[in-house]
Design a protein around this motif. Structure first.
Motif, PDB file in Angstrom:
ATOM      1  N   LEU A 273       0.844  -1.189   0.000  1.00 14.61           N
ATOM      2  CA  LEU A 273       0.000   0.000   0.000  1.00 14.61           C
ATOM      3  C   LEU A 273       0.881   1.242   0.000  1.00 14.61           C
ATOM      4  O   LEU A 273       1.695   1.442   0.908  1.00 14.61           O
ATOM      5  CB  LEU A 273      -0.928   0.004   1.214  1.00 14.61           C
ATOM      6  N   ILE A 274       0.721   2.062  -1.029  1.00 18.99           N
ATOM      7  CA  ILE A 274       1.489   3.291  -1.186  1.00 18.99           C
ATOM      8  C   ILE A 274       0.534   4.472  -1.114  1.00 18.99           C
ATOM      9  O   ILE A 274      -0.532   4.470  -1.737  1.00 18.99           O
ATOM     10  CB  ILE A 274       2.226   3.321  -2.546  1.00 18.99           C
ATOM     11  N   THR A 275       0.894   5.495  -0.353  1.00 25.13           N
ATOM     12  CA  THR A 275       0.111   6.728  -0.340  1.00 25.13           C
ATOM     13  C   THR A 275       0.848   7.790  -1.154  1.00 25.13           C
ATOM     14  O   THR A 275       2.078   7.811  -1.216  1.00 25.13           O
ATOM     15  CB  THR A 275      -0.119   7.245   1.087  1.00 25.13           C
ATOM     16  N   ALA A 276       0.073   8.668  -1.774  1.00 22.54           N
ATOM     17  CA  ALA A 276       0.637   9.744  -2.588  1.00 22.54           C
ATOM     18  C   ALA A 276      -0.168  11.007  -2.366  1.00 22.54           C
ATOM     19  O   ALA A 276      -1.333  10.963  -1.948  1.00 22.54           O
ATOM     20  CB  ALA A 276       0.626   9.363  -4.071  1.00 22.54           C
ATOM     21  N   THR A 277       0.434  12.154  -2.630  1.00 25.41           N
ATOM     22  CA  THR A 277      -0.244  13.446  -2.487  1.00 25.41           C
ATOM     23  C   THR A 277      -0.293  14.156  -3.821  1.00 25.41           C
ATOM     24  O   THR A 277       0.674  14.137  -4.591  1.00 25.41           O
ATOM     25  CB  THR A 277       0.476  14.331  -1.457  1.00 25.41           C
ATOM     26  N   MET A 278      -1.420  14.817  -4.097  1.00 30.82           N
ATOM     27  CA  MET A 278      -1.618  15.453  -5.400  1.00 30.82           C
ATOM     28  C   MET A 278      -2.398  16.748  -5.249  1.00 30.82           C
ATOM     29  O   MET A 278      -3.209  16.909  -4.330  1.00 30.82           O
ATOM     30  CB  MET A 278      -2.372  14.496  -6.336  1.00 30.82           C
ATOM     31  N   PHE A 279      -2.163  17.670  -6.156  1.00 30.30           N
ATOM     32  CA  PHE A 279      -2.880  18.925  -6.293  1.00 30.30           C
ATOM     33  C   PHE A 279      -3.205  19.055  -7.776  1.00 30.30           C
ATOM     34  O   PHE A 279      -2.608  18.359  -8.605  1.00 30.30           O
ATOM     35  CB  PHE A 279      -1.965  20.074  -5.840  1.00 30.30           C
ATOM     36  N   GLY A 280      -4.114  19.937  -8.123  1.00 33.60           N
ATOM     37  CA  GLY A 280      -4.419  20.110  -9.533  1.00 33.60           C
ATOM     38  C   GLY A 280      -3.197  20.429 -10.367  1.00 33.60           C
ATOM     39  O   GLY A 280      -3.036  19.918 -11.480  1.00 33.60           O
ATOM     40  N   VAL A 281      -2.284  21.232  -9.810  1.00 32.74           N
ATOM     41  CA  VAL A 281      -1.105  21.671 -10.559  1.00 32.74           C
ATOM     42  C   VAL A 281       0.024  20.651 -10.531  1.00 32.74           C
ATOM     43  O   VAL A 281       1.086  20.878 -11.123  1.00 32.74           O
ATOM     44  CB  VAL A 281      -0.604  23.028 -10.028  1.00 32.74           C
ATOM     45  N   THR A 282      -0.178  19.515  -9.856  1.00 30.95           N
ATOM     46  CA  THR A 282       0.812  18.431  -9.900  1.00 30.95           C
ATOM     47  C   THR A 282       0.189  17.133 -10.428  1.00 30.95           C
ATOM     48  O   THR A 282       0.822  16.076 -10.388  1.00 30.95           O
ATOM     49  CB  THR A 282       1.412  18.155  -8.504  1.00 30.95           C
ATOM     50  N   THR A 283      -1.028  17.228 -10.950  1.00 29.31           N
ATOM     51  CA  THR A 283      -1.757  16.030 -11.388  1.00 29.31           C
ATOM     52  C   THR A 283      -1.015  15.215 -12.451  1.00 29.31           C
ATOM     53  O   THR A 283      -0.970  13.983 -12.353  1.00 29.31           O
ATOM     54  CB  THR A 283      -3.154  16.419 -11.892  1.00 29.31           C
ATOM     55  N   PRO A 284      -0.428  15.835 -13.493  1.00 32.52           N
ATOM     56  CA  PRO A 284       0.261  15.005 -14.500  1.00 32.52           C
ATOM     57  C   PRO A 284       1.341  14.124 -13.895  1.00 32.52           C
ATOM     58  O   PRO A 284       1.484  12.959 -14.273  1.00 32.52           O
ATOM     59  CB  PRO A 284       0.848  16.041 -15.460  1.00 32.52           C
ATOM     60  N   CYS A 285       2.089  14.671 -12.949  1.00 36.96           N
ATOM     61  CA  CYS A 285       3.161  13.919 -12.314  1.00 36.96           C
ATOM     62  C   CYS A 285       2.608  12.760 -11.490  1.00 36.96           C
ATOM     63  O   CYS A 285       3.032  11.601 -11.639  1.00 36.96           O
ATOM     64  CB  CYS A 285       3.986  14.850 -11.421  1.00 36.96           C
ATOM     65  N   VAL A 286       1.664  13.055 -10.625  1.00 38.98           N
ATOM     66  CA  VAL A 286       1.183  12.040  -9.690  1.00 38.98           C
ATOM     67  C   VAL A 286       0.354  10.978 -10.406  1.00 38.98           C
ATOM     68  O   VAL A 286       0.428   9.793 -10.070  1.00 38.98           O
ATOM     69  CB  VAL A 286       0.403  12.693  -8.533  1.00 38.98           C
TER      70      VAL A 286
END
Length: 417
Positions: A189-202
């Motif tokens: 299980l991996i958790t990740a953090t995302m924002f609209g301006v980092t969506t392509p990366c995540v």
């Protein structure tokens, strides 16, 4: 196993009695916790108030002597939370149900936040239709508006209470029934953090990790998202962290509306699990509509993301302070931790030609991180000549986390703290 029923029996005894009786009529064991300061009315508790205040390191006599309602509520909340932790350690809870106004909601939700994700938690509250973040935080607890004040029984309050009891009955029984999704997964299980301006990366990183057989949970870095992720990590359910969007640090230090609190970035360090951290969206501080931005920020660089979200570019001095805070939080990691720096920009707005492109501010952020982590034993900094949203950056982040997890799993367990 029992449902904990929490409330102040000196003011909500009859209402708690309705909940208790409904639960018991369906074969649910109930333990009533009295968090009030006065003598109970209508029903007797299973856990009396003196045990609640003793669990908080106080006593009912001390609370009464001070005649300070705020102090009493704080002690009751702390005591109730500690009792929940005690019951959990003994394996004796299958749900938590509480009722209250402002005091009861503070007590009940504090106790609920001490319980892990997945345990049924329901708060019937007069405050459930307002600003609930102080009560919910990063928990999965649910709040049910009481509609009318919980001051006596009538056709409205009785119906709300019965509905709440029935909801808890359904959740408890649902927990006991096998479900299609209940088979334990062997996938990490991996958790990740995302924002609209980092969506392509995540998004790319998530897809790559899933292709490797991992299960990825993405959290929206809106303050509550960071808190929720770190709560899951502290529950011991996470194998690795891809914390690429740490924008909540900017809101905490500069004064935006999406802070995740001063402990952001500490959970994976405390839990000793591998992580890859980056600086996604640290070029911005978040506010509501433009007219709500505090006067002290007048003259700064803003970007109106939409009518309800205004973004403000972080200055070099602020970026330096953010970098120092990040380094401080990660310095004492006891397992492999990688800070990955995208030298060409940290968000979709921080690229050449975009409104937040500011190489000087980015350089201040990056140098503060490098300087602050110099000498760290298990945390290293790696810079890539890429923008954060470049697919190659996402691929590199996944590769670093996968390698770190492989080394962590293959090492002798005795080496782990």
């Amino acid at each position: 196993m029992a449902v904990l029923l929490i409330g102040t029996l000196d003011t909500k005894g009859r209402e708690l009695g309705v909940l208790r009786d409904r639960l018991r009529s369906e074969g649910i064991k109930v333990l009533v916790i009295d968090a009030g300061t006065g003598d109970p009315e209508a029903i007797e508790p299973d856990i009396p108030r003196h045990r609640v205040f003793e669990a908080a390191g106080s006593s009912i006599d001390e609370v009464r002597r001070h005649r300070d309602r705020g102090r009493a509520v704080s002690a009751a909340a702390q005591g109730a939370a500690r009792l929940v932790e005690q019951f959990l350690s003994e394996g004796g809870i299958e749900g938590i149900l509480a009722i209250g106004g402002s005091a009861g909601t503070t007590i009940g939700t504090t106790a609920m936040r001490a319980a892990p994700f997945g345990l049924p938690k329901l708060m019937v509250s007069t405050l459930a239709s307002g600003e609930t973040r102080p009560y919910v935080g990063g928990s999965d607890l649910m709040m049910l508006p009481s509609v009318a004040d919980l001051a006596g029984l009538n056709r409205i309050t009785r119906r709300v209470l019965i509905n709440a009891a029935d909801a808890m009955i359904g959740m408890v029984r649902g927990q006991a029934r096998p479900r299609p999704d209940s088979t334990p997964s062997e996938a990490p299980l991996i958790t990740a953090t995302m924002f609209g301006v980092t969506t392509p990366c995540v998004d790319r990183a998530r897809t790559r990790l899933e292709a490797q057989g991992a299960e990825v949970i993405v959290f929206h870095a809106t303050g509550v998202g960071g808190q929720a992720m770190e709560g899951l990590i502290r529950d011991g359910q996470v194998d690795g962290v891809l914390d690429l969007t740490t924008t909540e640090l900017a809101d905490e230090l500069v004064g935006g509306v999406l802070s995740a609190g001063p402990d952001r970035l500490t959970a994976a360090v405390d839990a000793s699990i591998p992580q890859v951290v980056s600086v996604g969206a640290l070029d911005m501080v978040n506010f509501g509509p433009l007219e709500t931005v505090p006067e002290r920020f007048k003259g700064r660089t803003f970007h109106v993301h939409n009518p309800t979200v205004t973004l403000m570019r972080t200055l070099p001095d602020e970026c330096r302070a953010i970098g120092e805070r990040m380094a401080q939080a990660l310095f004492n990691a006891r397992v492999e931790t990688i800070v990955l720096i995208p030298e060409q920009g940290v968000s979709a707005l921080d690229a050449p030609g975009q409104p937040f492109h500011d190489p000087e501010a980015d350089a201040a952020l990056f140098s503060a991180i490098r300087d602050g982590l110099r000498g760290a034993t298990h945390t290293r900094v790696e810079s890539l000549p890429l923008h954060l949203n470049d697919p190659r950056f996402a691929d590199a982040a996944v590769a670093r986390l996968s390698d770190a997890n492989t080394r962590y799993r293959s090492s002798d367990s005795s080496e782990h703290p």
